[in-house]
Design a protein around this motif. Structure first.
Motif: not given
Length: 171
Positions: A62-63, A66-68, A102-108, A125-130
Motif C-alpha cells: 500500500y501507499h 498518496t491515493h492511487e 493505506g488500502v492494500g492491493h495485490k495481484k493474485e 511520489d508514492h511510498d511503498l509499504k508492505t
C-alpha cells in the motif's frame, strides 16, 4: 467518456495493512472503453500525474502518503484489495480503480496481456509499504494527512469520486 457502473468497497484496519478508515475504494466498470490508448492523458487532464504503465505487484502493499488510480488498459486480473482478509476483485480492460491511501492491493493472477496505467493526484511520489510492524504509527499519521483530490481522475470536478469522498471530513 462513458459514465458507467460505480462500486464502492470499504476496508477496515487488519493489523498489517491499515487500509483507510474514512475513504472507500472506488471501482468504475468499463469507463475506459474506447479510451484505452489515452488513459494516462485523461488522468493528467484531471491532475492525476506521475503516471506509469506496468502491472500490479504480486504481494500485499500500500501507499501511506498518496491515493492511487489504476486504469486497466489490457487483459484481466484478480486483485485482492484490503490485505489478507480483503476482497478479491476481478478487473477487466476498461475498468478504473481509485485506491485510497493505506488500502492494500495485490495481484493474485492475471492474463498474459494484463496491463495498467497508474497515477497519483498532484503527481505525488508514492511510498511503498508492505505491512511491517515498524511502519506504524507513522503510516497511520500519513494516511490521515493525505488530502482529498480536487478532481476525479476520469470525470474531473463533477466525477463520482468527488461526491463519494466529499462526505469525509479531511484536512
Amino acid at each position: 467518456m462513458n459514465k458507467t457502473n460505480v462500486e464502492k468497497l470499504f476496508f477496515t484496519d487488519h493489523g498489517a495493512i491499515p487500509n483507510n478508515p474514512d475513504l472507500p475504494l472506488v471501482l468504475y466498470r468499463g469507463i475506459l472503453s474506447g479510451y484505452i490508448e489515452s488513459c494516462a492523458e485523461q488522468f493528467a487532464i484531471n491532475n492525476w500525474t506521475n503516471s506509469w504503465k506496468n502491472g500490479v505487484f504480486d504481494y500485499h502493499h500500500y501507499h501511506s502518503n498518496t491515493h492511487e488510480v489504476l486504469g486497466i488498459v489490457g487483459g484481466t486480473a484478480v486483485i485482492t484489495f484490503g490485505g489478507e482478509q480483503g476482497e478479491a476483485v476481478e478487473v477487466n480492460k476498461g475498468d478504473v480503480v481509485v485506491i485510497p491511501a493505506g488500502v492494500g492491493h495485490k495481484k493474485e493472477r492475471g492474463s498474459a496481456d494484463f496491463k495498467v496505467v497508474g497515477a497519483y493526484p498532484n503527481g505525488m511520489d508514492h511510498d511503498l509499504k508492505t505491512g511491517k510492524p515498524e511502519e506504524r504509527p507513522k503510516v497511520i499519521e500519513n494516511i490521515q494527512n493525505v488530502p482529498s483530490p480536487d478532481k476525479d481522475p476520469i470525470l474531473g470536478r463533477n466525477g463520482p469520486l468527488i461526491e463519494i469522498w466529499s462526505h469525509v471530513n479531511r484536512n
